[in-house]
Write a protein that holds these residues in place. Structure first.
Motif, mmCIF file in Angstrom:
data_model
loop_
_atom_site.group_PDB
_atom_site.id
_atom_site.type_symbol
_atom_site.label_atom_id
_atom_site.label_comp_id
_atom_site.label_asym_id
_atom_site.label_seq_id
_atom_site.Cartn_x
_atom_site.Cartn_y
_atom_site.Cartn_z
ATOM 1 N N MET A 100 0.828 -1.201 0.000
ATOM 2 C CA MET A 100 0.000 0.000 0.000
ATOM 3 C C MET A 100 0.868 1.259 0.000
ATOM 4 O O MET A 100 1.879 1.320 0.686
ATOM 5 N N ILE A 101 0.458 2.233 -0.805
ATOM 6 C CA ILE A 101 1.205 3.492 -0.872
ATOM 7 C C ILE A 101 0.341 4.617 -0.299
ATOM 8 O O ILE A 101 -0.827 4.756 -0.671
ATOM 9 N N LYS A 102 0.925 5.371 0.640
ATOM 10 C CA LYS A 102 0.203 6.505 1.229
ATOM 11 C C LYS A 102 1.006 7.785 1.009
ATOM 12 O O LYS A 102 2.150 7.884 1.460
ATOM 13 N N VAL A 103 0.398 8.725 0.317
ATOM 14 C CA VAL A 103 1.046 10.025 0.098
ATOM 15 C C VAL A 103 0.314 11.036 0.971
ATOM 16 O O VAL A 103 -0.896 11.217 0.837
ATOM 17 N N LYS A 104 1.054 11.638 1.908
ATOM 18 C CA LYS A 104 0.410 12.523 2.883
ATOM 19 C C LYS A 104 0.981 13.932 2.824
ATOM 20 O O LYS A 104 2.178 14.126 3.093
ATOM 21 N N ASN A 105 0.131 14.866 2.437
ATOM 22 C CA ASN A 105 0.461 16.296 2.531
ATOM 23 C C ASN A 105 1.816 16.669 1.924
ATOM 24 O O ASN A 105 2.622 17.346 2.562
ATOM 25 N N VAL A 106 2.051 16.209 0.711
ATOM 26 C CA VAL A 106 3.357 16.416 0.072
ATOM 27 C C VAL A 106 3.428 17.780 -0.616
ATOM 28 O O VAL A 106 2.532 18.164 -1.368
ATOM 29 N N TYR A 107 4.494 18.490 -0.306
ATOM 30 C CA TYR A 107 4.770 19.793 -0.927
ATOM 31 C C TYR A 107 6.112 19.715 -1.641
ATOM 32 O O TYR A 107 7.054 19.104 -1.137
ATOM 33 N N LYS A 108 6.185 20.339 -2.817
ATOM 34 C CA LYS A 108 7.474 20.429 -3.497
ATOM 35 C C LYS A 108 7.518 21.728 -4.283
ATOM 36 O O LYS A 108 6.567 22.104 -4.953
ATOM 37 N N ARG A 109 8.666 22.377 -4.175
ATOM 38 C CA ARG A 109 8.820 23.675 -4.819
ATOM 39 C C ARG A 109 10.182 23.704 -5.528
ATOM 40 O O ARG A 109 11.170 23.202 -5.018
ATOM 41 N N PHE A 110 10.204 24.262 -6.755
ATOM 42 C CA PHE A 110 11.464 24.466 -7.485
ATOM 43 C C PHE A 110 11.631 25.959 -7.694
ATOM 44 O O PHE A 110 10.865 26.558 -8.449
ATOM 45 N N GLY A 111 12.604 26.540 -7.035
ATOM 46 C CA GLY A 111 12.782 27.993 -7.119
ATOM 47 C C GLY A 111 11.567 28.686 -6.546
ATOM 48 O O GLY A 111 11.177 28.446 -5.408
ATOM 49 N N ILE A 112 10.938 29.537 -7.379
ATOM 50 C CA ILE A 112 9.762 30.263 -6.876
ATOM 51 C C ILE A 112 8.464 29.529 -7.223
ATOM 52 O O ILE A 112 7.388 29.939 -6.839
ATOM 53 N N LYS A 113 8.602 28.432 -7.995
ATOM 54 C CA LYS A 113 7.395 27.739 -8.454
ATOM 55 C C LYS A 113 6.979 26.629 -7.488
ATOM 56 O O LYS A 113 7.753 25.694 -7.231
ATOM 57 N N ASN A 114 5.751 26.749 -6.974
ATOM 58 C CA ASN A 114 5.202 25.674 -6.135
ATOM 59 C C ASN A 114 4.629 24.612 -7.055
ATOM 60 O O ASN A 114 3.620 24.850 -7.720
ATOM 61 N N VAL A 115 5.273 23.465 -7.119
ATOM 62 C CA VAL A 115 4.820 22.417 -8.049
ATOM 63 C C VAL A 115 3.745 21.551 -7.393
ATOM 64 O O VAL A 115 2.708 21.281 -7.999
ATOM 65 N N THR A 169 4.931 13.260 3.719
ATOM 66 C CA THR A 169 5.545 11.927 3.765
ATOM 67 C C THR A 169 4.986 11.014 2.680
ATOM 68 O O THR A 169 3.869 11.216 2.199
ATOM 69 N N VAL A 170 5.797 10.029 2.323
ATOM 70 C CA VAL A 170 5.344 8.971 1.409
ATOM 71 C C VAL A 170 5.618 7.646 2.109
ATOM 72 O O VAL A 170 6.756 7.384 2.501
ATOM 73 N N GLU A 171 4.574 6.869 2.315
ATOM 74 C CA GLU A 171 4.752 5.563 2.967
ATOM 75 C C GLU A 171 4.500 4.454 1.968
ATOM 76 O O GLU A 171 3.485 4.455 1.281
ATOM 77 N N ILE A 172 5.452 3.544 1.882
ATOM 78 C CA ILE A 172 5.264 2.361 1.038
ATOM 79 C C ILE A 172 5.350 1.151 1.951
ATOM 80 O O ILE A 172 6.362 0.958 2.635
ATOM 81 N N ASP A 173 4.285 0.379 2.000
ATOM 82 C CA ASP A 173 4.179 -0.765 2.920
ATOM 83 C C ASP A 173 4.568 -0.357 4.345
ATOM 84 O O ASP A 173 5.410 -1.007 4.990
ATOM 85 N N ASN A 174 4.003 0.753 4.776
ATOM 86 C CA ASN A 174 4.178 1.307 6.132
ATOM 87 C C ASN A 174 5.593 1.786 6.464
ATOM 88 O O ASN A 174 5.943 1.953 7.631
ATOM 89 N N LEU A 179 -6.621 13.493 -10.639
ATOM 90 C CA LEU A 179 -6.362 14.609 -11.540
ATOM 91 C C LEU A 179 -5.555 15.685 -10.817
ATOM 92 O O LEU A 179 -5.997 16.215 -9.797
ATOM 93 N N LEU A 180 -4.369 15.935 -11.359
ATOM 94 C CA LEU A 180 -3.477 16.926 -10.754
ATOM 95 C C LEU A 180 -3.649 18.253 -11.478
ATOM 96 O O LEU A 180 -3.512 18.323 -12.706
ATOM 97 N N TYR A 181 -3.955 19.263 -10.721
ATOM 98 C CA TYR A 181 -4.163 20.580 -11.326
ATOM 99 C C TYR A 181 -3.707 21.655 -10.346
ATOM 100 O O TYR A 181 -4.115 21.644 -9.180
ATOM 101 N N ASP A 182 -2.853 22.529 -10.803
ATOM 102 C CA ASP A 182 -2.385 23.644 -9.994
ATOM 103 C C ASP A 182 -1.785 23.178 -8.651
ATOM 104 O O ASP A 182 -2.045 23.786 -7.599
ATOM 105 N N GLY A 183 -1.035 22.090 -8.723
ATOM 106 C CA GLY A 183 -0.331 21.586 -7.540
ATOM 107 C C GLY A 183 -1.183 20.777 -6.575
ATOM 108 O O GLY A 183 -0.712 20.369 -5.519
ATOM 109 N N LYS A 184 -2.458 20.567 -6.941
ATOM 110 C CA LYS A 184 -3.345 19.831 -6.024
ATOM 111 C C LYS A 184 -4.066 18.705 -6.771
ATOM 112 O O LYS A 184 -4.208 18.764 -7.983
#
Lengths: 247, 252
Positions: free
Chosen positions: A1-16, A57-62, A209-214
């Motif tokens: 099982m894969i759990k992606v929780k509240n992940v933020y990533k930014r490159f320079g000034i761009k919030n991806v 965080t990203v959890e793979i098999d806990n 569906l990923l749109y505008d970083g969300k």
């Protein structure tokens, strides 16, 4: 099982990526959909640990792969096959050596067992008899399928595909989609990143569906049709996907 | 600027430490080491031969003319030639050749692998690129450059011998007896030890610049040029300090 929780990533000034949350159960095919340059590949690279998120965080098999040791990360990666957007085959190695690479790293197979498995994987992707060729001798579609064969060779639990059908003709797209569906029958969980909504409909159990970083939509292919959002409506309209589901 | 240089040095130290740990743990791909040894050693023999042979000839010519100016006859040709080749010219010249030929190749290869995501692919296949790519190149350079330096000594001395015989009418036996009397074990080791350090400089800088190349082809080209430039400058700087150290230790 894969759990992606509240992940933020930014490159320079761009919030991806701005607070991505989702779970993926086993034996599920999840398609991450979105327009080009929206951050789909970044998200996939964060899931496999090639990029570190700024937060979340990203959890793979806990196991939290954003905080685990290099040793644990390598152990987790044994469970994951990754197909790169441009295939990323090792150009100094032959097709055989490319596919055998993971087997030599992750398994204790003998040379004969490796040979048997490589040929088996090439059969799965309909590429028998090209073991001796170098990547530069292959077409785009053959490279993608070789990359898929390399990713599934060591029987991973998860297969992550970054734009597996990009730049391919419709027959080849269908072949690759069928391969991904067949992986599910073998118990493999797949995450496929694409901007091709037709492929998403063909293979997905669930679409994100990923749109505008969300993630603005998380549901079945059928549900996306009725989701009230301008971007989704446009996406579906331009890809003329109504045709298939209205029949 | 200073912060950037400090960061570079730290990253180089971390990479070198990782390489040494893999070697000590015997986590080495022997087949790749052999392939790299052929690439570094065997495929560079011809270029080392040509360069050293002609440098030997030029040296014999220059020393001959200089000694005629001072002593009216070509004396000390073999002695001076042997001394300068074995202690200084061969190690530096061979290191420069390997920098230009092998170092540039290493940086370009690794840089190209980076922009085509092959380094990322190695990570996803559970392999550290340093282990798979740097260790074999490291070992190949470390062992082959000193061997090439010894070849360079021999080729240079042979080049000098041919010129000394044809131009200055020095007999082969006189030439070699002068060479053997001037080159001691310590003289030989002076150049030989330096070549190991030069090998490390070339391979560490080349691998580092390759792994840290930018994400486009122009940046790979830039990294390759920088790798060659920095390696050469570092070789010259280290040459001074190593020579000082070895002379102090009486290895001369």
């Amino acid at each position: 099982m894969i759990k992606v929780k509240n992940v933020y990533k930014r490159f320079g000034i761009k919030n991806v990526l701005c607070g991505i949350n989702f779970d993926i159960s086993s034996k599920e095919i999840v398609v991450i959909l979105g327009s080009s340059g929206i951050g789909k590949s970044v998200l996939l690279k964060i899931i496999v640990g090639l990029l570190k998120p700024d937060a979340g965080t990203v959890e793979i098999d806990n196991i939290n792969i954003t905080k685990c040791s290099t040793f644990d990360l390598q152990r987790i990666r044994r469970k994951i096959g990754y197909v790169f957007q441009e295939a990323a085959l090792f150009d100094s190695l032959t097709v055989y050596e490319n596919i055998a690479f993971g087997l030599k790293m992750f398994t204790t197979f003998t040379e004969d067992e490796i040979k048997f498995r490589v040929i088996e994987c090439l059969k799965i992707v309909n590429l028998e008899g090209i073991e001796h060729l170098k990547p530069y001798e292959l077409s785009g579609g053959m490279k993608k399928r070789t990359a898929l064969a390399r990713a599934i060779a060591y029987n991973p639990n998860y297969v992550l595909c970054d734009e597996p059908t990009m730049g391919l003709d419709i027959v080849m797209i269908h072949k690759i989609n069928k391969l991904i569906i067949d992986l599910k029958k073998k118990g493999i969980t797949s995450i496929v990143v694409t901007h091709d909504i037709k492929s998403a409909y063909e293979i997905a159990d669930r679409i994100l569906l990923l749109y505008d970083g969300k993630i603005i939509f998380n549901g079945t292919p059928l549900a996306i049709k009725y989701y009230e959002n301008d971007y989704i409506k446009k996406l579906i309209k331009y890809s003329q996907i109504y045709e298939k589901y209205d029949k | 600027m200073l912060k950037k240089i400090f960061k570079c040095i730290c990253e180089i130290v971390i990479m070198t430490k990782a390489v040494i740990i893999y070697i000590l743990k015997c986590e080495v791909f022997l087949e790749d080491v052999l392939v790299q040894m052929i690439a570094v050693g065997w495929k560079s023999v011809l270029i080392v031969f040509l360069s050293s042979f002609f440098i030997g000839m030029v040296l014999a010519l220059q020393i001959g003319y200089a000694s005629i100016n001072f002593f009216s006859e070509p004396v000390f040709v073999a002695t001076t030639l042997g001394f300068s080749l074995v202690m200084e010219l061969s190690p530096v010249l061979t290191a420069i050749i390997i920098t230009a030929k092998v170092g540039a190749t290493i940086t370009a290869e690794l840089g190209a692998m980076k922009i085509t995501e092959q380094l990322d692919a190695l990570y996803t296949l559970g392999t550290n690129p340093i282990k798979y790519l740097a260790v074999s190149r490291f070992l190949a350079c470390f062992f082959m450059l000193p061997i090439l330096t010894v070849f360079s000594n021999v080729f240079g001395i042979c080049g000098g011998m041919i010129l000394s015989k044809s131009m200055w009418k020095i007999t082969i036996s006189t030439y070699f007896s002068e060479i053997l009397s001037s080159i001691t074990v310590k003289t030989f080791f002076h150049g030989f030890i330096k070549s190991f350090f030069f090998a490390l400089i070339v391979v560490i800088i080349s691998c580092y610049k390759g792994f840290n190349a930018g994400n486009n082809t122009k940046e790979v080209g830039k990294s390759t040029t920088n790798s060659v430039t920095y390696s050469m400058i570092t070789i010259f700087i280290f040459d001074y300090f190593l020579t000082s150290l070895l002379v102090t230790l009486k290895i001369k």
